[in-house]
Design an enzyme around this catalytic site. Structure first.
Site, mmCIF file in Angstrom:
data_model
loop_
_atom_site.group_PDB
_atom_site.id
_atom_site.type_symbol
_atom_site.label_atom_id
_atom_site.label_comp_id
_atom_site.label_asym_id
_atom_site.label_seq_id
_atom_site.Cartn_x
_atom_site.Cartn_y
_atom_site.Cartn_z
ATOM 1 N N GLY A 1 0.837 -1.193 0.000
ATOM 2 C CA GLY A 1 0.000 0.000 0.000
ATOM 3 C C GLY A 1 0.876 1.249 0.000
ATOM 4 N N THR A 2 1.976 1.181 0.745
ATOM 5 C CA THR A 2 2.912 2.302 0.799
ATOM 6 C C THR A 2 3.439 2.629 -0.594
ATOM 7 O OG1 THR A 2 3.575 1.696 3.031
ATOM 8 C CG2 THR A 2 5.119 3.056 1.780
ATOM 9 N N SER B 1 -4.235 -2.412 -0.235
ATOM 10 C CA SER B 1 -3.167 -3.329 0.172
ATOM 11 C C SER B 1 -3.772 -4.661 0.611
ATOM 12 C CB SER B 1 -2.385 -2.709 1.331
ATOM 13 O OG SER B 1 -1.404 -3.614 1.789
ATOM 14 N N HIS C 1 -2.703 -7.133 2.629
ATOM 15 C CA HIS C 1 -2.615 -7.676 3.996
ATOM 16 C C HIS C 1 -3.553 -7.005 4.996
ATOM 17 C CE1 HIS C 1 -0.061 -4.814 6.423
ATOM 18 N NE2 HIS C 1 0.213 -4.361 5.226
ATOM 19 N N CYS D 1 3.311 2.108 12.098
ATOM 20 C CA CYS D 1 4.515 2.704 11.512
ATOM 21 C C CYS D 1 5.170 3.709 12.440
ATOM 22 C CB CYS D 1 4.170 3.359 10.195
ATOM 23 S SG CYS D 1 3.254 2.246 9.130
HETATM 24 C C1 LIG Z 1 -1.397 -0.077 6.291
HETATM 25 C C2 LIG Z 1 -1.658 1.205 5.595
HETATM 26 C C3 LIG Z 1 -0.853 1.643 4.525
HETATM 27 C C4 LIG Z 1 0.378 0.900 4.100
HETATM 28 O O1 LIG Z 1 0.126 -0.321 3.477
HETATM 29 P P1 LIG Z 1 1.323 -1.405 3.447
HETATM 30 O O2 LIG Z 1 0.843 -2.432 2.479
HETATM 31 O O3 LIG Z 1 1.469 -1.927 4.844
HETATM 32 O O4 LIG Z 1 2.542 -0.683 2.973
HETATM 33 C C5 LIG Z 1 -1.194 2.815 3.908
HETATM 34 N N1 LIG Z 1 -2.246 3.524 4.283
HETATM 35 C C6 LIG Z 1 -3.049 3.149 5.289
HETATM 36 C C7 LIG Z 1 -4.221 3.982 5.650
HETATM 37 C C8 LIG Z 1 -2.778 1.978 5.988
HETATM 38 O O5 LIG Z 1 -3.554 1.625 7.005
#
Ligand SMILES: *Cc1c(COP(=O)(O)O)cnc(C)c1O
Length: 385
Positions: free
Chosen positions: A69-70, A196, A198, A322
């Site tokens: 997601g990042t 994302s 996960h 994070c």
């Molecule tokens: C977890 C999260 C991300 C990051 O996703 P990852 O796949 O862990 O890098 C980004 N934005 C929000 C709102 C999240 O909760």
């Protein structure tokens, strides 16, 4: 174990795990190869992309798989800002995930103007501020759909309306909303949207960015022709297949999870408010992804509560996974106006598909005792907060 940290990550759905292990045992082909063992993997990627596109109401050609997601967030913001170099401004909110906030800081270091829209005490962005912030220099607005720490849902349709009047592109980080509320790109009318795997019972290390056809965007990674030249590199085939399956499961379950999670969370929320004095609920009472509960326990350190609950095999968090390692208090809780000592007393409980009534019973038995004991030890008067 009682796992109440589903906003940090979700357990993998058993059917997703099974599909992935079967895939790993059999399909090693490179999807770019032209012979059958490559082509069959290519076909499976196509199916997964179809599932993700279906869930978002998008076209298959508008989905780019990313490493997280990042990465999807970085790709959206940097890709669009690079593609519109003559515009100098980027607007986001004060409560975004670090994936967006830190990308904003990067843009600032490159000489761009970045505006962080403030939020009200319930965590909703200030639309008047946003309206005034948009200028002819604005390239893009990125506002998250639902917040990961307090769950507040943002008025994305309104954001889009304000931006579109001025020809500005809109991205939304839908990592937390996807699978919990409707996330449909043509209802939201956004140009770009991140998700994302996960966070929705799929594997880690795989995400996706929706890019509306015709949106100006530069690739994040250069190399081969994968992902329509937008994200080069041999695909994370097993991750993509797992993501596709997780999304199929979401589609099949429909509203089932939403209803149970909302019911369990409401019971937990009421229980805490009834059994524990001097607490403050953070976030929007109604306009919230229902499984996210964030409470401040006046006079206490959240870490102490976490550790005590941990000894009972109950897992919660202080908010953003994070920022867990840094000393700083949550930027989200500060943005909604909490004083640092109140922010530091805040615990997030996030429910998911696998939580049960018994889980809630356990928390409602253990948590009040823990809070009472810790308050006795701390000697601080919670009424002072
Ligand atoms: C977890 C999260 C991300 C990051 O996703 P990852 O796949 O862990 O890098 C980004 N934005 C929000 C709102 C999240 O909760």
């Amino acid at each position: 174990m009682v796992y109440l940290d589903n906003n940090a990550t979700t357990p993998i759905d058993p059917t997703v795990g099974e599909k992935m292990s079967r895939f790993l045992k059999t399909y090693f082909g490179n999807p770019s190869s032209l012979y059958p063992i490559g082509r069959e993997v290519k076909e499976m990627i196509k199916e997964a992309r179809e599932s993700v596109a279906d869930a978002l109401g998008a076209k298959r050609s508008e989905i780019v798989f990313t490493g997280s997601g990042t990465e999807a967030d970085n790709f959206a913001v940097r890709g669009v800002m690079d593609a519109i170099p003559d515009k100098n401004e980027f607007i986001t909110s004060a409560i975004e995930h670090p994936a967006i906030i830190e990308t904003g800081h990067y843009l600032e270091s490159k000489g761009k103007k970045v505006i962080y829209v403030p939020v009200d005490p319930e965590g909703t962005i200030d639309l008047d501020f946003l309206r005034d912030a948009i200028t002819s220099q604005t390239a893009m607005v990125s506002i998250m759909h639902a917040n990961n720490e307090i769950g507040t849902i943002q008025p994305i349709e309104e954001v889009v309306r304000l931006a579109k009047e001025r020809g500005v592109l809109v991205h939304t980080d839908a990592v937390q909303s996807f699978g919990k509320i409707d996330v449909l790109v043509n209802k939201l009318e956004v140009d770009l949207l991140s998700i994302s795997a996960h966070k929705t019972y799929g594997p880690k290390g795989i995400g996706a960015l929706y890019v509306r056809k015709g949106t100006p965007i530069k690739p994040l990674i250069y190399g081969g022709h994968q992902e329509r030249l937008m994200r080069a590199g041999t695909e994370n085939t097993v991750g993509i297949v797992g993501f596709g399956k997780a999304v199929r499961v979401l589609l099949e379950r429909g509203d089932k999870d939403k209803k149970t999670i909302a019911k369990l969370a409401e019971r937990l929320k009421r229980g805490i408010e009834e059994k524990i004095p001097n607490v403050k609920f953070n976030g929007h009472e109604k306009n919230r992804i229902k499984g996210t509960l964030n409470f401040s326990f006046f006079g206490l350190e959240a870490e102490a509560i976490l550790l005590s609950l941990g000894t009972k095999d109950i897992y919660v968090s202080t908010g953003s996974a994070c920022s867990e390692e840094s000393e700083d208090v949550s930027h989200v809780l500060r943005a909604i106006g909490l004083r640092p000592e109140v922010a530091r007393s805040s615990v997030r409980m996030s429910l998911g598909r696998f939580n049960t009534e018994e889980d809630i019973d356990r928390v409602l038995t253990e948590l009040p005792e823990i809070v009472e004991k810790l308050r006795e030890i701390s000697g601080l008067d919670p009424n002072d907060f």
